[in-house]
Write a protein that holds these residues in place. Structure first.
Motif, PDB file in Angstrom:
ATOM      1  N   VAL A  38      -4.138 -12.037 -18.405  1.00 63.46           N
ATOM      2  CA  VAL A  38      -3.763 -13.090 -17.457  1.00 63.46           C
ATOM      3  C   VAL A  38      -2.351 -12.876 -16.889  1.00 63.46           C
ATOM      4  O   VAL A  38      -2.089 -13.191 -15.728  1.00 63.46           O
ATOM      5  N   THR A  59     -10.856  -1.630 -22.921  1.00 58.45           N
ATOM      6  CA  THR A  59     -10.791  -1.102 -24.291  1.00 58.45           C
ATOM      7  C   THR A  59     -10.821  -2.234 -25.325  1.00 58.45           C
ATOM      8  O   THR A  59     -10.785  -1.987 -26.516  1.00 58.45           O
ATOM      9  N   ALA A 103      -8.167  -3.564 -20.316  1.00 56.16           N
ATOM     10  CA  ALA A 103      -9.088  -4.645 -20.695  1.00 56.16           C
ATOM     11  C   ALA A 103     -10.459  -4.079 -21.069  1.00 56.16           C
ATOM     12  O   ALA A 103     -11.197  -4.706 -21.829  1.00 56.16           O
ATOM     13  N   ASP A 115      -6.605  -4.580 -33.329  1.00 53.91           N
ATOM     14  CA  ASP A 115      -7.922  -4.191 -32.805  1.00 53.91           C
ATOM     15  C   ASP A 115      -8.355  -2.862 -33.410  1.00 53.91           C
ATOM     16  O   ASP A 115      -9.535  -2.661 -33.700  1.00 53.91           O
TER      17      ASP A 115
HETATM   18  C1  LIG Z   1      -6.855  -2.392 -27.217  1.00 52.48           C
HETATM   19  C2  LIG Z   1      -6.307  -3.465 -26.341  1.00 52.48           C
HETATM   20  C3  LIG Z   1      -6.703  -4.772 -26.539  1.00 52.48           C
HETATM   21  C4  LIG Z   1      -6.205  -5.783 -25.737  1.00 52.48           C
HETATM   22  N1  LIG Z   1      -6.642  -7.052 -25.948  1.00 52.48           N
HETATM   23  C5  LIG Z   1      -6.254  -8.026 -25.109  1.00 52.48           C
HETATM   24  C6  LIG Z   1      -6.789  -9.325 -25.233  1.00 52.48           C
HETATM   25  O1  LIG Z   1      -7.620  -9.595 -26.109  1.00 52.48           O
HETATM   26  N2  LIG Z   1      -6.368 -10.279 -24.356  1.00 52.48           N
HETATM   27  C7  LIG Z   1      -5.456 -10.013 -23.371  1.00 52.48           C
HETATM   28  O2  LIG Z   1      -5.132 -10.905 -22.594  1.00 52.48           O
HETATM   29  N3  LIG Z   1      -4.918  -8.784 -23.250  1.00 52.48           N
HETATM   30  C8  LIG Z   1      -5.303  -7.775 -24.074  1.00 52.48           C
HETATM   31  N4  LIG Z   1      -4.790  -6.525 -23.934  1.00 52.48           N
HETATM   32  C9  LIG Z   1      -3.755  -6.276 -22.906  1.00 52.48           C
HETATM   33  C10 LIG Z   1      -4.367  -6.162 -21.506  1.00 52.48           C
HETATM   34  O3  LIG Z   1      -5.557  -5.408 -21.537  1.00 52.48           O
HETATM   35  C11 LIG Z   1      -3.332  -5.546 -20.558  1.00 52.48           C
HETATM   36  O4  LIG Z   1      -2.156  -6.333 -20.602  1.00 52.48           O
HETATM   37  C12 LIG Z   1      -3.848  -5.514 -19.123  1.00 52.48           C
HETATM   38  O5  LIG Z   1      -5.056  -4.790 -19.041  1.00 52.48           O
HETATM   39  C13 LIG Z   1      -2.795  -4.881 -18.212  1.00 52.48           C
HETATM   40  O6  LIG Z   1      -3.343  -4.861 -16.929  1.00 52.48           O
HETATM   41  P1  LIG Z   1      -2.777  -3.903 -15.796  1.00 52.48           P
HETATM   42  O7  LIG Z   1      -3.707  -4.028 -14.654  1.00 52.48           O
HETATM   43  O8  LIG Z   1      -1.342  -4.182 -15.596  1.00 52.48           O
HETATM   44  O9  LIG Z   1      -2.864  -2.429 -16.416  1.00 52.48           O
HETATM   45  P2  LIG Z   1      -4.100  -1.645 -17.026  1.00 52.48           P
HETATM   46  O10 LIG Z   1      -5.105  -2.544 -17.584  1.00 52.48           O
HETATM   47  O11 LIG Z   1      -3.517  -0.606 -17.918  1.00 52.48           O
HETATM   48  O12 LIG Z   1      -4.753  -0.927 -15.764  1.00 52.48           O
HETATM   49  C14 LIG Z   1      -4.128   0.163 -15.118  1.00 52.48           C
HETATM   50  C15 LIG Z   1      -5.198   1.005 -14.447  1.00 52.48           C
HETATM   51  O13 LIG Z   1      -4.568   1.994 -13.641  1.00 52.48           O
HETATM   52  C16 LIG Z   1      -5.231   3.245 -13.827  1.00 52.48           C
HETATM   53  N5  LIG Z   1      -4.258   4.287 -13.513  1.00 52.48           N
HETATM   54  C17 LIG Z   1      -3.086   4.533 -14.160  1.00 52.48           C
HETATM   55  N6  LIG Z   1      -2.445   5.553 -13.561  1.00 52.48           N
HETATM   56  C18 LIG Z   1      -3.231   5.954 -12.515  1.00 52.48           C
HETATM   57  C19 LIG Z   1      -3.085   6.957 -11.507  1.00 52.48           C
HETATM   58  N7  LIG Z   1      -2.006   7.764 -11.449  1.00 52.48           N
HETATM   59  N8  LIG Z   1      -4.092   7.088 -10.583  1.00 52.48           N
HETATM   60  C20 LIG Z   1      -5.189   6.281 -10.627  1.00 52.48           C
HETATM   61  N9  LIG Z   1      -5.360   5.311 -11.558  1.00 52.48           N
HETATM   62  C21 LIG Z   1      -4.383   5.148 -12.475  1.00 52.48           C
HETATM   63  C22 LIG Z   1      -5.625   3.209 -15.298  1.00 52.48           C
HETATM   64  O14 LIG Z   1      -6.683   4.118 -15.564  1.00 52.48           O
HETATM   65  C23 LIG Z   1      -6.053   1.749 -15.449  1.00 52.48           C
HETATM   66  O15 LIG Z   1      -7.422   1.569 -15.138  1.00 52.48           O
HETATM   67  C24 LIG Z   1      -5.264  -5.482 -24.718  1.00 52.48           C
HETATM   68  C25 LIG Z   1      -4.850  -4.154 -24.524  1.00 52.48           C
HETATM   69  C26 LIG Z   1      -5.362  -3.156 -25.309  1.00 52.48           C
HETATM   70  C27 LIG Z   1      -4.923  -1.743 -25.092  1.00 52.48           C
END
Ligand SMILES: Cc1cc2nc3c(=O)[nH]c(=O)nc-3n(C[C@H](O)[C@H](O)[C@H](O)COP(=O)(O)OP(=O)(O)OC[C@H]3O[C@@H](n4cnc5c(N)ncnc54)[C@H](O)[C@@H]3O)c2cc1C
Length: 477
Positions: A426, A180, A178, A283
Motif C-alpha cells: 500500500v 513473491t 508482491a 516469510d
Molecule cells: C517476500 C516478501 C513478502 C512481502 N510481504 C508483504 C506483505 O505481506 N504485505 C505488504 O504490504 N508488503 C509485503 N512486501 C513488500 C511489498 O511487496 C513491496 O513493498 C512492494 O511490492 C514494493 O512495490 P514497488 O512497486 O515499489 O516495487 P516492486 O514490487 O519491487 O516492483 C518493481 C518491479 O520493477 C521490475 N524492474 C526492476 N528493475 C527493472 C528494470 N531495469 N527493467 C524492467 N523492470 C524492472 C521488477 O521486476 C519488479 O517487477 C513483501 C515483500 C517481499 C519481498
C-alpha cells in the motif's frame, strides 16, 4: 449492532487453519468470514467522526464507509467503495499490513475492527469485477518501468485521466515483490483479478524486457513517450559480506520465495537457518517450514526480539509454527568446504549509540559457537539494482533502497523522468499515485493547463471526495 455491548470489544473470530494444517501446506492461513460474521464485525465499527483508520491508510481508503456498508449487508456498495480508491484490493485484502487497524480507536478499548478482513468480505460477497472507465483519450503516451504495485497504481491513475500507458517489466509475471508473497497469505491469482479491471484502459504490458539491458531511457523518450515513471523497487538481495557466502546451500530469501511461487522447485536441507528479522525473513522461514517437513528451522538475528522489524502477525505465526529464534548473534562466517556445514556466530549485546543513533554492538568475549546447518537463507534486506541506468537520474535510494526522484513530485535528475516505490504494497501504491500526479502536473504545465484531478473511476461523474472528518494524510513514502 451486537446485542451485548461487551461484545463490541471482541472481534468476530477470523476463521483460520489449525497449527497442524498450516505447517504442512501452502493453503491460505485465513479463511473468509461468512456474510453473517462479516456483518457482525462491521457493526462493531463506531463510525468515528474523525476517521483515524482512513488517516492511517497511505491511499486514504474510506474504510469507515465500507465497514458501515458491510455491517448493513450492502456488499455491492461496499465493494464499490473499496475499488474507488484501491485498484489492487483483492491482493490488499489478504496482504496489507493494515495500518488502518493500528490507527483504529478500538485498539485502545479492545481489539481493532478487522478492517482488512471486512475488505475481503466486500470483495468476495460484493460485485468486485466492475471495470474501470478511462476518460476521453488525451493522445499522450507515458511509459512505466516495473509492474509492481507502484507501477500498477501509477498506470491506473494515468489511464483514468486519459493517458495511454505502456508498462515494461523485466520478469514474465506482474506484481513485483508482491508476487513473491507466500501462498499461505494469498493464493496467487489476486493480482491478475485486480488487473483484469483495467481491461478498458489504453494500457499495454511489455513483459520480459529490462531497462538498461534491452532498451534505454533515451530510447523511450525519443520514441514518443512524454514522460517515464521508474517503479523499479528493490529487486535484489543484500549480501552478508562474510566468508563462505558463496557456498552451496546459501540461498537469498528473495530468490527462494520467488522460486516457490513462480518456479523452479526449491529443495532445502534438514537443518535450516534464516538470518534476518524482517517480514521477508519470516516469510522465508515459514515457507521453509512447509517445504521441508521435519527439518529444524531457526532464525538468527543480531539484535533483541523487541528490535525485530517483523510484524507481530508474522512473528507470532512463526512461533506458533515451531520456528526457533536465536537473538543477539552476529554472523562471523558460513562454515563448510563446498557445501554449508554450519554458521559461525558470536554473541553480541547493545552498546552506546553510534553517531546515527542506533546502538552499537559489543561482542561478548568467549561466546563464539558454530550452529550446525546445511542451509543458510539470507533475509537481511533488499536493495535496488540500478545496473545500466544513467547516473544523471541522481536517484535517492534511502535506507531500504526504493529508488526515488529527489524532487518533491518524485521527478529525477532527468526532465520528464519520475521514480518512486514503497516499503509495503500500500505504501508503494501511494508512491505510484504521487508520481502519477507529478507526471500529470508536469505534462499539463507544459501545455499551459491545470492538473487533472482523479476522475470517478467508474465513469459515473461522481466527484472524488475525502470522507468527512478526514484530517490529512500522515504517511511517509
Ligand atoms: C517476500 C516478501 C513478502 C512481502 N510481504 C508483504 C506483505 O505481506 N504485505 C505488504 O504490504 N508488503 C509485503 N512486501 C513488500 C511489498 O511487496 C513491496 O513493498 C512492494 O511490492 C514494493 O512495490 P514497488 O512497486 O515499489 O516495487 P516492486 O514490487 O519491487 O516492483 C518493481 C518491479 O520493477 C521490475 N524492474 C526492476 N528493475 C527493472 C528494470 N531495469 N527493467 C524492467 N523492470 C524492472 C521488477 O521486476 C519488479 O517487477 C513483501 C515483500 C517481499 C519481498
Amino acid at each position: 449492532m451486537p446485542t451485548d455491548p461487551a461484545s463490541r470489544y471482541e472481534r468476530t473470530e477470523i476463521p483460520s487453519e489449525t497449527r497442524e494444517e498450516r505447517i504442512t501446506t501452502f493453503g491460505e492461513l485465513l479463511h473468509s468470514y461468512t456474510t453473517d460474521e462479516a456483518m457482525l464485525e462491521g457493526q462493531r465499527c463506531l463510525q468515528c467522526a474523525m476517521p483515524y483508520c482512513v488517516q492511517g491508510c497511505p491511499i486514504t481508503q474510506d474504510c469507515r464507509e465500507y465497514n458501515l456498508l458491510v455491517g448493513l449487508g450492502r456488499f455491492d456498495e461496499a465493494a464499490k467503495v473499496v475499488l474507488r480508491e484501491n485498484p489492487l484490493a483483492m491482493a490488499l485484502c489478504k496482504t496489507c499490513y493494515h495500518y488502518c487497524e493500528q490507527a483504529c480507536i478500538m485498539e485502545e478499548r479492545g481489539v481493532p475492527i478487522a478492517i482488512r478482513h471486512l475488505k475481503r468480505a466486500a470483495m468476495e460477497f460484493g460485485q468486485s469485477n466492475r471495470l474501470y472507465v478511462p476518460s476521453q483519450p488525451l493522445h499522450q503516451r507515458v511509459a512505466v518501468v516495473g509492474a509492481g504495485p507502484a507501477g500498477l497504481m501509477a498506470a491506473w491513475e494515468l489511464c483514468l485521466r486519459g493517458y495511454a500507458v505502456t508498462i515494461y517489466e523485466e520478469e514474465a509475471y506482474i506484481g513485483g515483490q508482491a508476487a513473491t508473497i507466500p501462498k499461505y497469505h494469498m493464493d496467487g491469482n489476486e493480482l491478475e483479478i485486480d488487473v483484469a479491471r483495467f481491461r478498458n484502459f489504453d494500457c499495454t504490458f511489455v513483459m520480459e524486457r529490462r531497462l538498461g539491458r534491452d532498451f534505454t531511457l533515451r530510447g523511450l523518450l525519443d520514441s514518443g513517450y512524454r514522460a517515464v515513471y521508474l517503479a523499479l523497487g528493490n529487486s535484489t538481495y543484500r549480501g552478508l559480506g562474510v566468508p563462505g557466502e558463496g557456498l552451496a546451500g546459501v540461498v537469498p530469501a528473495l530468490e527462494m520465495l520467488r522460486d516457490v511461487n513462480e518456479g523452479p522447485p526449491v529443495a532445502l536441507g534438514k537443518q535450516i537457518v534464516v538470518i534476518g528479522g524482517g517480514d521477508v525473513a519470516m516469510d522465508a522461514i515459514r515457507s521453509a517450514r512447509r517445504l521441508a517437513p521435519g527439518a529444524s528451522v531457526t532464525v538468527v538475528y543480531y539484535r533483541t526480539r523487541e528490535k525485530m522489524a517483523a510484524s507481530d502477525e508474522e512473528l507470532s505465526g512463526a512461533i506458533e509454527e515451531g520456528v526457533r529464534f536465536r537473538f543477539e548473534l552476529a554472523t562471523l562466517r558460513v562454515v563448510g568446504t563446498s557445501r554449508v556445514e554450519g554458521l559461525a556466530v558470536r554473541r553480541v549485546t547493545s552498546g552506546p549509540p553510534s553517531p546515527s543513533g542506533r546502538p552499537t554492538l559489543v561482542a561478548v568475549p568467549g561466546s563464539d559457537e558454530t550452529i550446525p546447518c546445511d542451509t543458510v537463507i539470507l533475509g537481511i534486506g533488499e536493495r535496488a539494482d540500478l545496473t545500466g541506468l544513467p547516473p544523471e537520474l541522481d536517484l535517492f535510494t534511502g535506507g531500504r533502497g526504493w529508488p526515488q526522484g529527489k524532487h518533491p513530485d518524485t521527478m529525477t535528475g532527468i526532465d520528464g523522468v519520475f521514480a518512486s516505490g514503497g516499503k509495503s504494497v500500500v505504501h508503494a501504491m501511494a508512491a505510484g499515485t504521487r508520481s502519477a500526479e507529478g507526471i500529470d502536473a508536469y505534462l499539463r504545465r507544459k501545455d499551459g493547463l491545470p492538473p487533472i484531478p482523479r476522475p470517478d473511476p467508474f465513469g459515473e461523474g461522481i466527484p472524488p471526495t475525502l470522507p468527512s472528518g478526514y484530517g490529512g494524510a500522515t504517511w511517509e513514502p
